[in-house]
Design a protein around this motif. Structure first.
Motif, mmCIF file in Angstrom:
data_model
loop_
_atom_site.group_PDB
_atom_site.id
_atom_site.type_symbol
_atom_site.label_atom_id
_atom_site.label_comp_id
_atom_site.label_asym_id
_atom_site.label_seq_id
_atom_site.Cartn_x
_atom_site.Cartn_y
_atom_site.Cartn_z
ATOM 1 N N ASN A 44 0.830 -1.029 -0.155
ATOM 2 C CA ASN A 44 -0.022 0.179 0.021
ATOM 3 C C ASN A 44 0.830 1.286 0.081
ATOM 4 O OD1 ASN A 44 -2.648 -1.498 0.062
ATOM 5 N ND2 ASN A 44 -2.030 -1.623 2.650
ATOM 6 N N ASP A 45 0.353 2.334 -0.231
ATOM 7 C CA ASP A 45 0.932 3.747 0.072
ATOM 8 C C ASP A 45 2.153 3.801 -0.864
ATOM 9 O OD1 ASP A 45 0.793 6.190 1.326
ATOM 10 O OD2 ASP A 45 2.400 5.445 2.643
ATOM 11 N N ASP A 46 3.012 4.611 -0.365
ATOM 12 C CA ASP A 46 4.104 4.960 -1.348
ATOM 13 C C ASP A 46 5.443 3.972 -1.562
ATOM 14 O OD1 ASP A 46 6.209 6.702 0.983
ATOM 15 O OD2 ASP A 46 5.249 4.985 1.032
ATOM 16 N N SER A 47 4.805 2.765 -1.023
ATOM 17 C CA SER A 47 6.124 1.549 -1.014
ATOM 18 C C SER A 47 5.697 0.648 -2.321
ATOM 19 C CB SER A 47 5.749 0.707 0.269
ATOM 20 O OG SER A 47 6.161 1.425 1.241
ATOM 21 N N GLU A 48 4.608 0.956 -2.982
ATOM 22 C CA GLU A 48 4.217 0.235 -3.944
ATOM 23 C C GLU A 48 4.857 0.742 -5.500
ATOM 24 O OE1 GLU A 48 0.840 -2.400 -6.096
ATOM 25 O OE2 GLU A 48 0.176 -0.754 -4.828
ATOM 26 N N VAL A 49 5.678 -0.043 -6.225
ATOM 27 C CA VAL A 49 5.986 0.693 -7.305
ATOM 28 C C VAL A 49 6.543 -0.440 -8.305
ATOM 29 C CG1 VAL A 49 8.530 0.598 -6.142
ATOM 30 C CG2 VAL A 49 8.237 1.994 -8.223
ATOM 31 N N SER A 50 6.246 -0.113 -9.319
ATOM 32 C CA SER A 50 6.357 -1.237 -10.616
ATOM 33 C C SER A 50 7.963 -1.183 -11.292
ATOM 34 C CB SER A 50 5.531 -1.012 -11.752
ATOM 35 O OG SER A 50 5.790 -1.569 -12.930
ATOM 36 N N VAL A 51 8.489 -2.197 -11.685
ATOM 37 C CA VAL A 51 9.927 -2.080 -12.121
ATOM 38 C C VAL A 51 9.564 -1.513 -13.479
ATOM 39 C CG1 VAL A 51 10.618 -4.086 -10.535
ATOM 40 C CG2 VAL A 51 9.575 -4.560 -12.672
ATOM 41 N N ASP A 52 8.640 -1.733 -14.153
ATOM 42 C CA ASP A 52 8.446 -0.832 -15.516
ATOM 43 C C ASP A 52 8.783 0.433 -15.472
ATOM 44 O OD1 ASP A 52 7.715 -3.663 -16.511
ATOM 45 O OD2 ASP A 52 5.663 -3.309 -15.882
ATOM 46 N N GLY A 53 9.049 1.123 -16.600
ATOM 47 C CA GLY A 53 9.175 2.443 -16.607
ATOM 48 C C GLY A 53 10.458 2.805 -16.054
ATOM 49 N N GLN A 54 11.794 2.059 -16.134
ATOM 50 C CA GLN A 54 12.898 2.553 -15.501
ATOM 51 C C GLN A 54 13.854 2.830 -16.845
ATOM 52 O OE1 GLN A 54 13.422 3.630 -12.561
ATOM 53 N NE2 GLN A 54 11.847 2.888 -11.330
ATOM 54 N N PRO A 55 13.659 3.611 -17.785
ATOM 55 C CA PRO A 55 14.475 3.601 -18.912
ATOM 56 C C PRO A 55 15.874 3.866 -18.545
ATOM 57 C CG PRO A 55 13.131 5.889 -18.796
ATOM 58 C CD PRO A 55 12.754 4.852 -17.859
ATOM 59 N N ASN A 56 16.218 4.479 -17.646
ATOM 60 C CA ASN A 56 17.884 4.563 -17.361
ATOM 61 C C ASN A 56 18.440 3.786 -16.812
ATOM 62 O OD1 ASN A 56 17.271 7.511 -17.848
ATOM 63 N ND2 ASN A 56 16.681 8.038 -15.828
ATOM 64 N N LEU A 57 17.674 2.539 -16.497
ATOM 65 C CA LEU A 57 18.408 1.360 -15.769
ATOM 66 C C LEU A 57 18.329 0.046 -16.775
ATOM 67 C CD1 LEU A 57 16.733 1.662 -12.217
ATOM 68 C CD2 LEU A 57 19.055 2.519 -12.981
ATOM 69 N N LYS A 58 19.578 -0.469 -16.664
ATOM 70 C CA LYS A 58 19.731 -1.843 -17.382
ATOM 71 C C LYS A 58 18.747 -2.965 -16.575
ATOM 72 C CE LYS A 58 21.746 -5.342 -19.657
ATOM 73 N NZ LYS A 58 21.697 -5.758 -21.006
ATOM 74 N N SER A 59 18.061 -3.585 -17.373
ATOM 75 C CA SER A 59 17.223 -4.832 -16.831
ATOM 76 C C SER A 59 18.279 -6.077 -17.063
ATOM 77 C CB SER A 59 15.767 -5.115 -17.549
ATOM 78 O OG SER A 59 15.364 -6.112 -17.012
ATOM 79 N N PHE A 60 18.753 -6.624 -16.076
ATOM 80 C CA PHE A 60 19.472 -7.962 -16.172
ATOM 81 C C PHE A 60 18.789 -9.151 -15.873
ATOM 82 C CE2 PHE A 60 22.597 -4.607 -14.783
ATOM 83 C CZ PHE A 60 23.426 -4.753 -15.493
ATOM 84 N N THR A 61 19.203 -10.116 -16.641
ATOM 85 C CA THR A 61 18.628 -11.657 -16.241
ATOM 86 C C THR A 61 19.622 -12.089 -15.081
ATOM 87 O OG1 THR A 61 20.098 -12.734 -17.608
ATOM 88 C CG2 THR A 61 18.146 -11.733 -18.777
ATOM 89 N N PHE A 62 18.993 -12.997 -14.401
ATOM 90 C CA PHE A 62 19.392 -13.570 -13.323
ATOM 91 C C PHE A 62 20.788 -14.260 -13.932
ATOM 92 C CE2 PHE A 62 20.043 -17.071 -10.030
ATOM 93 C CZ PHE A 62 20.162 -16.190 -8.853
ATOM 94 N N ASP A 63 20.909 -14.907 -15.052
ATOM 95 C CA ASP A 63 22.099 -15.589 -15.589
ATOM 96 C C ASP A 63 22.966 -14.565 -15.639
ATOM 97 O OD1 ASP A 63 21.338 -17.995 -15.380
ATOM 98 O OD2 ASP A 63 20.791 -18.446 -17.421
ATOM 99 N N ASP A 64 22.638 -13.278 -16.310
ATOM 100 C CA ASP A 64 23.612 -12.268 -16.268
ATOM 101 C C ASP A 64 24.398 -12.055 -14.921
ATOM 102 O OD1 ASP A 64 22.974 -11.751 -18.975
ATOM 103 O OD2 ASP A 64 21.584 -10.050 -18.614
#
Length: 360
Positions: A44-64
Motif C-alpha cells: 500500500n501507499d508509497d511503497s508500491e512501485v512497478s519495475v516497469d518504466g525505468q528507462p535509465n536502468l539496465k534490466s539484467f537477467t539472473f544468469d547475467d
C-alpha cells in the motif's frame, strides 16, 4: 535518547560492507504506512512501485548476474545484512553484459534473500528513487533483476568501502581531519540535493555504513530502501512508521512518528559527532550511554572539549575547525526540529570551515 521501543521492536543484523546496516523495525503504536494488504497481498501507499518504466536502468537477467559474480562466489562477498548479500561483479562498461572476473567494470550486486517481504519492499523503494535521482554524492544504480523470486540491484562499485570501516574497524588507517571534513561536505551536499524542491526526498537512514567512499575519498549516499517522499504544501512533516537505526533517529520521529527533512539533519549531527570522536553513536564501549548524550556537555564546556576528539588524530587538526564543526553538530541535534538548520544551511556552514590552518 530516553525512548523505549517495547518488546515488538527488532534490530536487523549489521553488515560491514556495501549497503547494509542494523535497523529498527516498526515500533508499536505507529501508523504502518506501506504495509502489506491482508486481502490483496500488495504493498500500500508509497511503497508500491512497478519495475516497469525505468528507462535509465539496465534490466539484467539472473544468469547475467550469476556469471558476473562467479555464481555469487563467497570470495566476492563484500557485504551482508538482514535482507541479503552484496557481491563484487564485473560487467562490460559499454554494453553492460557480464564479463570475466578482473576484466571490464567492477560493480556491486545486492542479492535479496528469498521470501523477505520487508526486503522486497525496500528493493522496490530503492529502485524507484535511485532509478530517477542522479547526483555526484549518490551512489549510481546501474540496473536491476526481477526474475521469478530473484530480486537484485547493481550499483557502481565503491573501492574504499563504507565510512563505518574507516572510523571503527580495527587495523584500518584512520582518516585525517581534512578527509573527514571532505566526507562531511559530500554527505551534506547529497542530503541537500535530496531535500531540494525538485527531489523532496527524506533519506531516513543516514549512518556510516550507508556512506560509501570512492577511490578519491569522496563520499556518496547508498541504500535508499527506507527513503520516502517528504511533506507537500504547507505540511511540516509526514506521519509514518518508525524505521531506521538506533542512535541516529530524531527524537520527534521516535516519539511520534513525525518525519521531516530536519529528521535527516539530526542524523547528520550524529554522524558529525562520529567524525569528530571516532566513537559509535550507540554501544561504544569507551563511553556510557549514547554518543549524543556523552558528547553534548563536553562540547558546551571548552575545558573538556578535547575529550571529544578522536585520539587517533593525534591532535593533528585545526582547533578552530573542529570547534566550528562541533558547534554545528549541536545545532543539528536540537531536540526541536524547528531549531535545527536546513541541510542547505549546514552545507554552506561546512564549506566556510577550513579543515587545516594554512588553507587560503
Amino acid at each position: 535518547m530516553g525512548i523505549c521501543f517495547g518488546t515488538a521492536a527488532q534490530i536487523d543484523d549489521t553488515g560491514a560492507g556495501q549497503g547494509f546496516g542494523s535497523r529498527i523495525a516498526v515500533a508499536p503504536g505507529h501508523a504502518q504506512q506501506g504495509s502489506k494488504d491482508a486481502n490483496s497481498g500488495k504493498l500500500n501507499d508509497d511503497s508500491e512501485v512497478s519495475v516497469d518504466g525505468q528507462p535509465n536502468l539496465k534490466s539484467f537477467t539472473f544468469d547475467d548476474l550469476r556469471h558476473a559474480t562467479k555464481s555469487f562466489s563467497s570470495d566476492g562477498l563484500i557485504g551482508e545484512g538482514g535482507f541479503g548479500f552484496v557481491f563484487k561483479g564485473w560487467i562490460n562498461e559499454h554494453n553492460l553484459a557480464p564479463s570475466k572476473p578482473g576484466s571490464g567494470m567492477v560493480v556491486a550486486v545486492k542479492k535479496l534473500k528469498a521470501h523477505s517481504f520487508q526486503g522486497h519492499r525496500e528493493w522496490l523503494t530503492e529502485l524507484r528513487f535511485l532509478g530517477k535521482l542522479h547526483h555526484e554524492n549518490l551512489v549510481k544504480l546501474i540496473g536491476y533483476c526481477s526474475e521469478s523470486e530473484n530480486r537484485l540491484l547493481v550499483y557502481e562499485f565503491m573501492p574504499k568501502g563504507s565510512l563505518e570501516n574507516h572510523l571503527f574497524k580495527r587495523g584500518v588507517q584512520p582518516m585525517d581531519w581534512a578527509t573527514r571534513m571532505q566526507v562531511a561536505v559530500d554527505v551534506a551536499r547529497g542530503l541537500s540535493f535530496l531535500h531540494s524542491l525538485d527531489a523532496n526526498v527524506i533519506y531516513r537512514d543516514l549512518k556510516p555504513s550507508n556512506i560509501l567512499i570512492d577511490s578519491k575519498f569522496h563520499a556518496k549516499l547508498s541504500d535508499f530502501g527506507l527513503a520516502r517522499k517528504g511533506p507537500t504544501g504547507d505540511g511540516s512533516h509526514v506521519s509514518t512508521r518508525v524505521v531506521g537505526t538506533l542512535g541516529y533517529a530524531a527524537p520527534e520521529y521516535l516519539a511520534r512518528g513525525h518525519l521531516s527533512p530536519r529528521s535527516d539533519v539530526y542524523s547528520f549531527g550524529v554522524v558529525l559527532l562520529e567524525l569528530l570522536s571516532g566513537k559509535r553513536a550507540q554501544g561504544d564501549e569507551t563511553i556510557r550511554g549514547s554518543l549524543v548524550d556523552w558528547a553534548k556537555p563536553l562540547i558546551r564546556d571548552s575545558r573538556h572539549f578535547s575529550r571529544v576528539m578522536d585520539t587517533r588524530l593525534r591532535g593533528e587538526y585545526y582547533k578552530k575547525s573542529v570547534q566550528a564543526v562541533s558547534f554545528l553538530a549541536l545545532q543539528c541535534l536540537n531536540n526541536d526540529p524547528q531549531d535545527r538548520p536546513s541541510m542547505s544551511e549546514v552545507l554552506f556552514e561546512l564549506q566556510q570551515i577550513k579543515p587545516i590552518k594554512n588553507l587560503p
